[in-house]
Design an enzyme around this catalytic site. Structure first.
Site, PDB file in Angstrom:
ATOM      1  N   MET A 161       0.777  -1.210   0.000  1.00  0.00           N
ATOM      2  CA  MET A 161       0.000   0.000   0.000  1.00  0.00           C
ATOM      3  C   MET A 161       0.817   1.272   0.000  1.00  0.00           C
ATOM      4  O   MET A 161       0.268   2.314  -0.220  1.00  0.00           O
ATOM      5  CB  MET A 161      -0.970   0.002   1.154  1.00  0.00           C
ATOM      6  CG  MET A 161      -0.306   0.243   2.499  1.00  0.00           C
ATOM      7  SD  MET A 161      -1.235  -0.284   3.903  1.00  0.00           S
ATOM      8  CE  MET A 161      -1.013  -2.032   3.799  1.00  0.00           C
ATOM      9  N   PRO A 162       2.131   1.219   0.219  1.00  0.00           N
ATOM     10  CA  PRO A 162       2.861   2.486   0.198  1.00  0.00           C
ATOM     11  C   PRO A 162       2.907   3.093  -1.200  1.00  0.00           C
ATOM     12  O   PRO A 162       3.031   2.392  -2.195  1.00  0.00           O
ATOM     13  CB  PRO A 162       4.270   2.104   0.645  1.00  0.00           C
ATOM     14  CG  PRO A 162       4.148   0.779   1.283  1.00  0.00           C
ATOM     15  CD  PRO A 162       3.000   0.106   0.623  1.00  0.00           C
ATOM     16  N   LEU A 163       2.798   4.397  -1.234  1.00  0.00           N
ATOM     17  CA  LEU A 163       3.062   5.176  -2.438  1.00  0.00           C
ATOM     18  C   LEU A 163       4.289   5.998  -2.108  1.00  0.00           C
ATOM     19  O   LEU A 163       4.263   6.818  -1.185  1.00  0.00           O
ATOM     20  CB  LEU A 163       1.879   6.075  -2.786  1.00  0.00           C
ATOM     21  CG  LEU A 163       2.098   7.073  -3.918  1.00  0.00           C
ATOM     22  CD1 LEU A 163       2.436   6.364  -5.212  1.00  0.00           C
ATOM     23  CD2 LEU A 163       0.856   7.942  -4.078  1.00  0.00           C
ATOM     24  N   VAL A 184       4.947  -4.977   3.989  1.00  0.00           N
ATOM     25  CA  VAL A 184       4.497  -4.673   2.633  1.00  0.00           C
ATOM     26  C   VAL A 184       4.549  -5.961   1.813  1.00  0.00           C
ATOM     27  O   VAL A 184       5.586  -6.619   1.755  1.00  0.00           O
ATOM     28  CB  VAL A 184       5.383  -3.577   1.995  1.00  0.00           C
ATOM     29  CG1 VAL A 184       5.072  -3.395   0.524  1.00  0.00           C
ATOM     30  CG2 VAL A 184       5.195  -2.270   2.756  1.00  0.00           C
ATOM     31  N   THR A 242       3.536   7.527   1.475  1.00  0.00           N
ATOM     32  CA  THR A 242       2.141   7.590   1.911  1.00  0.00           C
ATOM     33  C   THR A 242       1.675   6.170   2.197  1.00  0.00           C
ATOM     34  O   THR A 242       1.841   5.273   1.358  1.00  0.00           O
ATOM     35  CB  THR A 242       1.258   8.231   0.819  1.00  0.00           C
ATOM     36  OG1 THR A 242       1.780   9.529   0.500  1.00  0.00           O
ATOM     37  CG2 THR A 242      -0.179   8.377   1.287  1.00  0.00           C
TER      38      THR A 242
END
Length: 127
Positions: free
Chosen positions: A1-3, A34, A72
């Protein structure tokens, strides 16, 4: 999910930029749970006139090799896990591509899980 968004001064070779992204992804996989394949990352290069920073803010001596990293993520992790992430990023980026720890600036932005859409116009994390 990290950007993940990375900003640095223009002029580093492709292998250097790739090493930054690879090291960041590895740190997130090792410390932030992640999943494999969850890799959404960009690098933006800036001319010197478009890249300003506090060279001595908080007593940290930064150089023009500064890398600004903004990640993010969903707001689901405790402070200790965030601290592990910061440490691991610094360890890996000093190893490859050889950054100084003083030149690694990290900003973690937390959002609610419903603020993600990974495609198809759907909020995949809304259950």
């Amino acid at each position: 999910m990290p950007l993940t968004r990375v900003s640095l001064r223009r002029g580093k070779p492709a292998a250097y930029r790739k090493a930054i992204l690879d090291s960041l992804y590895r740190a997130m996989r090792e410390t932030f749970d992640v999943p494999d394949g969850d890799r959404f990352m960009t690098i933006s290069e800036h001319d010197g006139d478009d890249f300003a920073y506090g060279a001595d803010y908080l007593g940290i001596r930064r150089s023009d090799d500064l890398v600004i990293i903004q990640i993010t993520v969903s707001n689901t992790r405790p402070v200790a896990q965030k601290q592990q992430l910061y440490r691991r990023i610094a360890e890996l980026l000093t190893d490859s591509p050889g950054l100084r720890a003083e030149d690694i600036f990290i900003n973690l932005v937390e959002v609610l899980p419903e603020n993600w859409s990974f495609g198809n116009g759907e909020a995949q994390y809304v259950r």
